[in-house]
Design a protein around this motif. Structure first.
Motif, mmCIF file in Angstrom:
data_model
loop_
_atom_site.group_PDB
_atom_site.id
_atom_site.type_symbol
_atom_site.label_atom_id
_atom_site.label_comp_id
_atom_site.label_asym_id
_atom_site.label_seq_id
_atom_site.Cartn_x
_atom_site.Cartn_y
_atom_site.Cartn_z
ATOM 1 N N ALA A 39 0.824 -1.208 0.000
ATOM 2 C CA ALA A 39 0.000 0.000 0.000
ATOM 3 C C ALA A 39 0.859 1.259 0.000
ATOM 4 O O ALA A 39 0.536 2.251 -0.650
ATOM 5 N N THR A 40 1.993 1.212 0.715
ATOM 6 C CA THR A 40 2.914 2.351 0.794
ATOM 7 C C THR A 40 4.335 1.850 0.618
ATOM 8 O O THR A 40 4.712 0.806 1.160
ATOM 9 N N MET A 41 5.125 2.611 -0.140
ATOM 10 C CA MET A 41 6.509 2.225 -0.375
ATOM 11 C C MET A 41 7.442 3.357 0.066
ATOM 12 O O MET A 41 7.140 4.536 -0.158
ATOM 13 N N PRO A 42 8.606 3.012 0.657
ATOM 14 C CA PRO A 42 9.591 4.044 0.967
ATOM 15 C C PRO A 42 10.289 4.498 -0.308
ATOM 16 O O PRO A 42 10.435 3.727 -1.265
ATOM 17 N N VAL A 96 5.110 12.885 -3.221
ATOM 18 C CA VAL A 96 5.920 12.162 -2.241
ATOM 19 C C VAL A 96 5.628 12.761 -0.865
ATOM 20 O O VAL A 96 5.714 13.979 -0.675
ATOM 21 N N THR A 97 5.265 11.911 0.080
ATOM 22 C CA THR A 97 5.074 12.358 1.454
ATOM 23 C C THR A 97 6.430 12.362 2.147
ATOM 24 O O THR A 97 7.044 11.297 2.337
ATOM 25 N N LEU A 98 6.920 13.553 2.487
ATOM 26 C CA LEU A 98 8.256 13.673 3.067
ATOM 27 C C LEU A 98 8.269 13.219 4.518
ATOM 28 O O LEU A 98 7.323 13.456 5.270
ATOM 29 N N THR A 99 9.362 12.574 4.897
ATOM 30 C CA THR A 99 9.583 12.146 6.277
ATOM 31 C C THR A 99 10.355 13.236 7.009
ATOM 32 O O THR A 99 11.458 13.595 6.597
ATOM 33 N N ALA A 100 9.786 13.777 8.068
ATOM 34 C CA ALA A 100 10.428 14.888 8.772
ATOM 35 C C ALA A 100 11.734 14.448 9.420
ATOM 36 O O ALA A 100 11.819 13.398 10.055
ATOM 37 N N VAL A 131 20.146 13.457 0.124
ATOM 38 C CA VAL A 131 19.024 12.557 -0.141
ATOM 39 C C VAL A 131 17.719 13.126 0.405
ATOM 40 O O VAL A 131 17.695 13.765 1.459
ATOM 41 N N ILE A 132 16.658 12.904 -0.343
ATOM 42 C CA ILE A 132 15.292 13.196 0.096
ATOM 43 C C ILE A 132 14.627 11.855 0.389
ATOM 44 O O ILE A 132 14.698 10.932 -0.424
ATOM 45 N N VAL A 133 13.985 11.746 1.558
ATOM 46 C CA VAL A 133 13.345 10.482 1.929
ATOM 47 C C VAL A 133 11.865 10.716 2.200
ATOM 48 O O VAL A 133 11.462 11.773 2.677
ATOM 49 N N GLY A 134 11.076 9.718 1.864
ATOM 50 C CA GLY A 134 9.635 9.816 2.083
ATOM 51 C C GLY A 134 8.950 8.531 1.692
ATOM 52 O O GLY A 134 9.580 7.468 1.614
ATOM 53 N N THR A 135 7.656 8.629 1.432
ATOM 54 C CA THR A 135 6.864 7.472 1.030
ATOM 55 C C THR A 135 5.948 7.843 -0.124
ATOM 56 O O THR A 135 5.608 9.025 -0.318
ATOM 57 N N VAL A 136 5.537 6.827 -0.881
ATOM 58 C CA VAL A 136 4.582 6.992 -1.982
ATOM 59 C C VAL A 136 3.640 5.793 -1.983
ATOM 60 O O VAL A 136 3.990 4.721 -1.467
ATOM 61 N N PRO A 137 2.457 5.948 -2.553
ATOM 62 C CA PRO A 137 1.582 4.780 -2.714
ATOM 63 C C PRO A 137 2.266 3.729 -3.575
ATOM 64 O O PRO A 137 3.012 4.056 -4.511
#
Length: 316
Positions: A39-42, A96-100, A131-137
């Motif tokens: 459902a969600t991927m890093p 992309v949903t960013l991880t704080a 690097v930019i880190v987050g999640t996507v569907p």
């Protein structure tokens, strides 16, 4: 009778083979199943600096830059990235949903590629972030789009009280009450020949001086504040739009190509404004830079004159 019997046997063999094939028997090839995604991927999006086909960094002189093939030392290299989307197989842009963390909040990330190595770059070890880190569907993605800049709702906050990553004094831009979206500074060998012509005298007079650094500071311009509400507005947004139609974040990184960026710039000479380009609409040194960024210098709006080639996808 023999002929008829043989024909009957052949027909029987063919029918049996067809039946086996229909039932998935020997020799059949099952259709490949569609990939199953969570459902969600890093997601991790890596950046670096590129010059002459290799990674550019502090402490190592960079040759062949600009219209005169200048050799220069890297002094500073940082930029804010926002509005980050991956592009799926149907061309849809998926945020992309960013991880704080210390380098990013939910809207913007700071890429900082200066490690302090070498005199020009400070001479003191500095933390970096590439690097930019987050999640996507969960889905298959084939490209990426993003913006070089700080969202307008955050751009004019006070850096002294702002949370990370907007609290960096070196990225604050006091005279526009905002942030430097991108800060690239180079020290050309021999310095920058600063030429100024005074046309108010008869005849016109020219003076020359030398500056150590060629500065590239991208940020919004023409910013004013409303005396009643305190809200800021800027005539020139100057946010660079980047789209890489073919980008696989699992195998590739994004490089800021210094050769492409400075191809039309003479890094040894400056004729107007501060040494280099600080986003001034009448600064001659900004013309080639903004053309590379695909930003219209007079208005600060993205142009449609071709696709940018400053940010490129490369194998990790």
């Amino acid at each position: 009778m023999n002929t008829l019997r043989q024909a009957s046997i052949s027909i029987s063999i063919i029918a049996s083979a067809l039946a086996l094939s229909a039932c998935g028997g020997s020799g059949s090839t099952a259709a490949p199943s569609a990939p199953v995604y969570p459902a969600t991927m890093p997601v991790s999006i890596n950046f670096d600096l590129l010059a002459n086909g290799g990674v550019a960094k502090c402490g190592t002189p960079i040759s062949g830059l600009g219209s005169r093939g200048t050799t220069a030392d890297l002094k500073d290299a940082r930029f804010y990235v926002s509005n980050i989307n991956l592009i799926d197989a149907n061309g849809k842009q998926v945020p992309v949903t960013l991880t704080a963390n210390d380098w990013q909040n939910e809207q913007v990330s700071l890429i900082s590629l200066i490690d302090g190595t070498g005199t020009a770059c400070g001479g003191t070890t500095l933390p970096t972030n590439a690097v930019i880190v987050g999640t996507v569907p969960g889905a298959a993605y084939t490209g990426i789009s993003y913006e070089i800049g700080v969202p307008e709702t955050l751009n004019h906050t006070d850096y002294a009280t702002a949370a990370k990553p907007l609290n960096v004094a070196a990225m604050a831009w006091s005279w526009t009450s905002g942030r430097k979206f991108l800060k690239l500074e180079l020290n050309p060998q021999g310095g920058v020949n600063v030429v100024r012509t005074n046309t108010t005298t008869t005849p016109a007079t020219t003076t020359t001086s030398n500056a150590a650094t060629w500065n590239l500071h991208l940020g919004s311009g023409g910013c004013t504040t409303n005396a009643t509400t305190g809200a800021y507005s800027c005539t020139n947004a100057n946010r660079m739009q980047v789209k890489l139609a073919n980008f696989d974040y699992t195998k590739q990184k994004i490089s800021l190509d210094l050769n492409a960026l400075f191809a039309g710039s003479d890094l040894t000479t400056d004729t107007a404004g501060a040494a280099g380009c600080m986003s001034g609409t009448t600064d001659d040194e900004c013309k080639a830079i903004f053309n590379a960024f695909k930003i219209d210098l007079p208005t600060g709006n993205p142009t449609s004159a071709g696709v940018q080639s400053v940010f490129v996808a490369r194998n990790k």
